[in-house]
Design an enzyme around this catalytic site. Structure first.
Site, mmCIF file in Angstrom:
data_model
loop_
_atom_site.group_PDB
_atom_site.id
_atom_site.type_symbol
_atom_site.label_atom_id
_atom_site.label_comp_id
_atom_site.label_asym_id
_atom_site.label_seq_id
_atom_site.Cartn_x
_atom_site.Cartn_y
_atom_site.Cartn_z
ATOM 1 N N ASP A 123 17.833 50.152 33.801
ATOM 2 C CA ASP A 123 16.556 49.351 34.080
ATOM 3 C C ASP A 123 16.218 48.850 32.602
ATOM 4 O O ASP A 123 15.713 49.478 31.676
ATOM 5 C CB ASP A 123 15.681 50.402 34.717
ATOM 6 C CG ASP A 123 14.561 49.584 35.354
ATOM 7 O OD1 ASP A 123 14.456 48.014 34.807
ATOM 8 O OD2 ASP A 123 13.753 49.791 35.729
ATOM 9 N N ASP A 327 15.554 39.621 33.280
ATOM 10 C CA ASP A 327 15.275 40.995 33.998
ATOM 11 C C ASP A 327 16.547 41.290 34.746
ATOM 12 O O ASP A 327 16.896 40.747 35.691
ATOM 13 C CB ASP A 327 14.029 41.071 34.873
ATOM 14 C CG ASP A 327 13.888 42.234 35.586
ATOM 15 O OD1 ASP A 327 14.575 43.147 35.280
ATOM 16 O OD2 ASP A 327 12.861 42.327 36.354
#
Length: 502
Positions: A123, A327
């Site tokens: 992440d 992202d």
């Protein structure tokens, strides 16, 4: 103009093929840690299985589920020696994307003495690396579509001879989400993402790494990570159920810890190939040929935020300046107005195909039908000009619906957040250089690494991580690059997106 083949069909979601793959990656000044990413639809992954309730790849339900997953996740945050060895995770570093666990990329790694293996979600939008620890309610297993029950490990500091709690007076124990645990001198933490959270104490222990030469030598480094004793929400059964590997900019993230120790440069890269093959490398600062743009420094929101200064669709460009986050945990790209409206209107005016109307509530607004005799389609180029003047050419601006009936411009309208998602990173190696504070990118097929071919060996001191489980008898044939070590095949499938979509 870009041409796309009508390549998607039915058949359900795929088997995740994990192979021990030790890759040699040259480094000009620093050691580099690397591990491979296999997309669930890559050529490496051959086997398809059926499961009740699984949306077929390419269907409206399939893409709607991925978009709902994105919205759920966004709600939680809408000069070393040249002799330094190149390193990877010890024992194999393949990573993979699991649709049934939040559409996130995962990797196997080992920590502690004796070593215990964990399957952690990767992440870039969080910092802390944490794993389940002495917990009573955390996930202990999950079922594959073939009926196999995969056991998940739980970390216990008392069972590791190299584990020590992080004291409260540590410089790391200063963030608002950290503090002293009651009655102890241990640094505690709490991370909350809407109705999902993890909390516990911070500990220091060994992360098992290894050289990328063959045979492999073990190289261990102490890192700080979260011992997650209390876990709630999606972390129980939907995403990151065996831990999360944060790749953010804070000093608690593993890339920061390794850089602060002088093990690697303060940089890492992720590659997303057009066929789903990928790589992630710690210490990678890219190449002189890559394009770059500076990060926007925001202390209160230290994401990988950049500035777009111009948007081009075909031969029409306009000066639109807006900030956006790169992202890697977003499946799709999200843009707000005026950028969204400029792109979709100019894209639509240049596409000659008839509009296609998916089912009500579909997240993509602009979809187009194939002609009766068409097997390919052509779309206008989509280009973002970044601050500094470098251009980022989107290689895959559309997605196809199953059956070859239609395709859609894969941008979702956002009210506030601008996020460049995985779909628009396809075909690039992205370098997150936190020393120079720039994002770098260069086109890549992600196959430029050399794998080790012989089994690893470990020095006589220290304990060895456990060997990977043997592959099932029906394991798919692996390419010659992975013929040295065969690891484990996991059939991991989605049983409905109930929690993500709720």
């Amino acid at each position: 103009m870009m041409s796309f083949k009508n390549s998607l069909g039915g058949g359900g979601l795929i088997l995740i093929v994990l192979t021990c793959w030790f890759n040699a990656k040259s480094s000009e000044a620093f050691g580099t840690f690397g591990f491979d990413i296999h997309h669930r639809y890559s050529g490496t992954v051959k086997k398809f299985l059926d499961i009740n309730g699984l949306p077929e790849k390419g269907t409206v339900d399939y893409y709607s589920a991925m978009a709902r997953r994105d919205r759920h996740l966004k709600a939680r945050r809408l000069a070393a020696s040249t002799t330094t060895p190149i390193l990877t995770f010890y024992g194999g570093n393949d990573t993979f994307l699991i649709t049934s666990l939040g559409f996130l990329h995962y990797a196997f790694l080992t920590v502690g003495t004796p070593a215990v293996d964990f399957m952690v979600a990767l992440d870039t939008s969080t910092d802390l690396f944490w794993i389940p620890c002495d917990c009573t309610n955390c996930a202990r297993s999950f079922n594959t579509s073939s009926g196999t029950n995969l056991k998940l490990k739980i970390y216990s500091p008392s069972n590791s001879t190299t584990s020590t709690p992080l004291p409260c007076n540590s410089p790391i124990c200063v963030k608002p989400q950290r503090g002293c645990s009651a009655g102890l001198n241990d640094c505690s933490y709490r991370e909350v993402y809407g109705d999902t959270s993890t909390s516990g104490i911070l500990v220091n222990d060994v992360l098992h790494l290894g050289t990328d030469i063959s045979p492999q030598d073990a190289v261990d480094h102490q890192i700080t990570f979260g011992c997650g004793k209390n876990i709630t929400g999606a972390f129980l059964d939907t995403a990151g159920i065996n831990g999360v590997f944060g790749l953010g900019m804070d000093n608690i993230s593993v890339p920061s810890i390794l850089a602060n120790k002088g093990v690697t440069a303060n940089s890492f890269s992720m590659c997303f190939g057009r066929d789903g093959q990928g790589r992630i490398e710690f210490g990678d600062k890219g190449s002189p040929l890559q394009k770059i743009t500076p990060f926007n420094l925001q202390k209160s929101n230290a994401y990988y935020n950049i500035t777009v200064t111009q948007v081009g669709v075909g031969n029409n460009a306009t000066n639109l300046q807006f900030a956006a986050v790169f992202d890697t945990t977003s499946t799709f790209t999200y843009l707000s107005d005026p950028a969204y409206s400029f792109i979709v209107k100019n894209f639509n005016s240049r596409v000659t195909a008839a509009r296609y109307q998916p089912s009500r509530g579909f997240f993509f607004d602009y979809c187009y039908a194939y002609g009766a005799s068409e097997s390919t389609y052509i779309t206008p180029n989509l280009t973002f000009t970044m601050k500094g003047g470098s251009q980022f050419n989107v290689t895959a601006p559309t997605i196809e619906l199953s059956g070859g009936k239609a395709y859609c411009l894969a941008i979702i309208k956002s009210e506030d957040i601008n996020a460049i998602g995985q779909n628009y990173m396809e075909g690039y190696r992205l370098v997150f250089d936190r020393e120079e504070m720039v994002l770098g990118w260069k086109e890549s097929d992600c196959y430029d690494a050399v794998s080790t071919k012989n089994p690893p060996r470990r020095n006589s001191t220290g304990s060895s991580p456990p060997p990977p489980p043997p592959p099932p008898s029906d394991a798919a044939s692996l390419s010659s690059m992975t013929s040295g070590l065969v690891a484990v095949i996991l059939a991991i499938f989605f049983h409905h997106f109930t929690i993500i979509s709720s």
